[in-house]
Design a protein around this motif. Structure first.
Motif, PDB file in Angstrom:
ATOM      1  N   ASN A 126       0.868  -1.176   0.000  1.00 25.14           N
ATOM      2  CA  ASN A 126       0.000   0.000   0.000  1.00 25.14           C
ATOM      3  C   ASN A 126       0.904   1.226   0.000  1.00 25.14           C
ATOM      4  O   ASN A 126       1.487   1.586   1.022  1.00 25.14           O
ATOM      5  CB  ASN A 126      -0.888  -0.012   1.245  1.00 25.14           C
ATOM      6  N   TYR A 128       2.116   5.252  -1.438  1.00 24.41           N
ATOM      7  CA  TYR A 128       1.775   6.567  -2.007  1.00 24.41           C
ATOM      8  C   TYR A 128       2.308   6.649  -3.434  1.00 24.41           C
ATOM      9  O   TYR A 128       3.412   6.186  -3.735  1.00 24.41           O
ATOM     10  CB  TYR A 128       2.371   7.667  -1.134  1.00 24.41           C
ATOM     11  N   ASN A 131       5.913   7.843  -3.970  1.00 22.18           N
ATOM     12  CA  ASN A 131       6.936   6.850  -3.650  1.00 22.18           C
ATOM     13  C   ASN A 131       7.045   5.794  -4.747  1.00 22.18           C
ATOM     14  O   ASN A 131       8.143   5.356  -5.103  1.00 22.18           O
ATOM     15  CB  ASN A 131       6.614   6.169  -2.320  1.00 22.18           C
ATOM     16  N   LYS A 147       6.206  15.286  -7.647  1.00 22.63           N
ATOM     17  CA  LYS A 147       5.105  16.033  -7.023  1.00 22.63           C
ATOM     18  C   LYS A 147       4.371  16.875  -8.064  1.00 22.63           C
ATOM     19  O   LYS A 147       3.137  16.903  -8.103  1.00 22.63           O
ATOM     20  CB  LYS A 147       5.656  16.924  -5.912  1.00 22.63           C
ATOM     21  N   ASP A 155      -3.449  11.329 -11.458  1.00 26.34           N
ATOM     22  CA  ASP A 155      -3.203   9.915 -11.157  1.00 26.34           C
ATOM     23  C   ASP A 155      -2.233   9.291 -12.147  1.00 26.34           C
ATOM     24  O   ASP A 155      -1.908   9.870 -13.181  1.00 26.34           O
ATOM     25  CB  ASP A 155      -4.518   9.119 -11.098  1.00 26.34           C
ATOM     26  N   TYR A 205      -2.009   4.811  -3.620  1.00 29.30           N
ATOM     27  CA  TYR A 205      -2.981   5.788  -3.132  1.00 29.30           C
ATOM     28  C   TYR A 205      -2.452   7.201  -3.367  1.00 29.30           C
ATOM     29  O   TYR A 205      -1.260   7.410  -3.591  1.00 29.30           O
ATOM     30  CB  TYR A 205      -3.318   5.567  -1.653  1.00 29.30           C
ATOM     31  N   TYR A 206      -3.363   8.172  -3.315  1.00 28.38           N
ATOM     32  CA  TYR A 206      -3.027   9.560  -3.625  1.00 28.38           C
ATOM     33  C   TYR A 206      -3.369  10.446  -2.440  1.00 28.38           C
ATOM     34  O   TYR A 206      -4.442  10.315  -1.851  1.00 28.38           O
ATOM     35  CB  TYR A 206      -3.792  10.041  -4.865  1.00 28.38           C
ATOM     36  N   LYS A 207      -2.450  11.331  -2.112  1.00 30.63           N
ATOM     37  CA  LYS A 207      -2.711  12.287  -1.035  1.00 30.63           C
ATOM     38  C   LYS A 207      -3.620  13.384  -1.576  1.00 30.63           C
ATOM     39  O   LYS A 207      -3.490  13.821  -2.700  1.00 30.63           O
ATOM     40  CB  LYS A 207      -1.402  12.906  -0.539  1.00 30.63           C
TER      41      LYS A 207
END
Length: 274
Positions: A126, A128, A131, A147, A155, A205-207
């Motif tokens: 799982n 980010y 990363n 970033k 995405d 996953y995305y912040k």
């Protein structure tokens, strides 16, 4: 003179080397000392083009497991050496196939270390998106560029299918880096690696810590000239935090151009486009 590459980019002078009788001129190598391939020079770098070069593979594995990458704890450079030599690990995806029985073949791996490693592997599934992209070792792409790419495209799927022109719309990304990114995601080896990682159970996953503003959300904006109260980077971050997309070039796609002193051709083009 002793020089090192500080923070992976900046040349840092460490001190002067004294010239002695036995001193020799440093000759730029032509052949990879590890695999014997003809080295390629690109810009300031000399590198081995052989994807299967042992040292290149091990370097990419080290990058893959790093804290900024998949953050898989307990894997030192010596562990990577052992996994390469003993367990035939050749890519990051291979790490997710390792079993207890295989890990016991490594001298330093006993019960607790084996269990810890398998736990770290499971935890890393799982990850980010930033990363994950860093772990892939995209040429000329560091954390800041990653970033910016995620802020712009939203995405990974959108980034993977983007054209060179699309990528160049990201603030401060020029044609060289844009071509490197585009070529990376079109390379069959990289496509296979990414798909393989997803098949192993990797979930990205995305912040979303941005404070959206109804007016700016979804707007496409170009900055030009010297701004009064903000640096270009500060203005870019502020706009992105409110939901805007900051582009590098003026086109019919733009909603607004924000300009300061000494604005040039971008302002002219914006006025022409109305």
């Amino acid at each position: 003179m002793f020089i090192r590459r500080s923070n992976e980019v900046i040349p840092e002078v460490l001190g002067l080397a004294e010239l002695e009788e036995h001193s020799k001129e440093i000759v730029k190598p032509d052949i990879c000392p590890c695999c014997g391939s003809k080295l390629i020079e690109k810009g300031p770098n000399v590198y081995c083009p052989n994807y299967d070069c042992p040292e290149r593979v091990k370097s990419q594995l080290s990058h893959f497991v790093s804290k900024e990458g998949m953050n898989i704890e307990g894997i030192s450079d010596s562990t990577i050496e052992a996994m390469y030599d003993t367990l035939n690990v050749r890519s990051g995806a291979d790490l997710y196939d390792l079993t207890k029985e295989e890990l016991y073949k490594l001298d330093s791996f006993k019960d607790k270390k084996v269990d810890n490693f398998l736990g770290f592997i499971e935890k890393s599934k799982n990850v980010y998106a930033g990363n994950f992209l860093y772990a892939l070792s995209i040429p000329n792409v560091g954390k800041k560029t990653i970033k910016d790419l995620l802020n712009y495209f939203g995405d990974l799927d959108e980034l993977r299918k983007a054209s060179v022109e699309d990528i160049m719309n990201v603030y401060q990304i020029g044609d060289v880096v844009a071509n490197d990114i585009y070529t990376f995601f079109k390379d069959e080896r990289n496509i296979s690696l990414i798909n393989n990682l997803f098949e192993k159970g990797i979930k990205v996953y995305y912040k979303d810590n941005t404070k959206k503003d109804e007016f700016w959300s979804g707007k496409k904006v170009v900055l030009t000239g010297t701004l009064t109260n903000y640096t270009r980077n500060e203005a870019t971050e502020l706009l992105e935090n409110m939901g805007a997309q900051v582009l590098s070039n003026v086109s019919a796609k733009c909603d607004y151009v924000i300009y300061g002193e000494n604005a040039g051709s971008k302002l002219t083009k914006a006025k022409e486009l109305g």
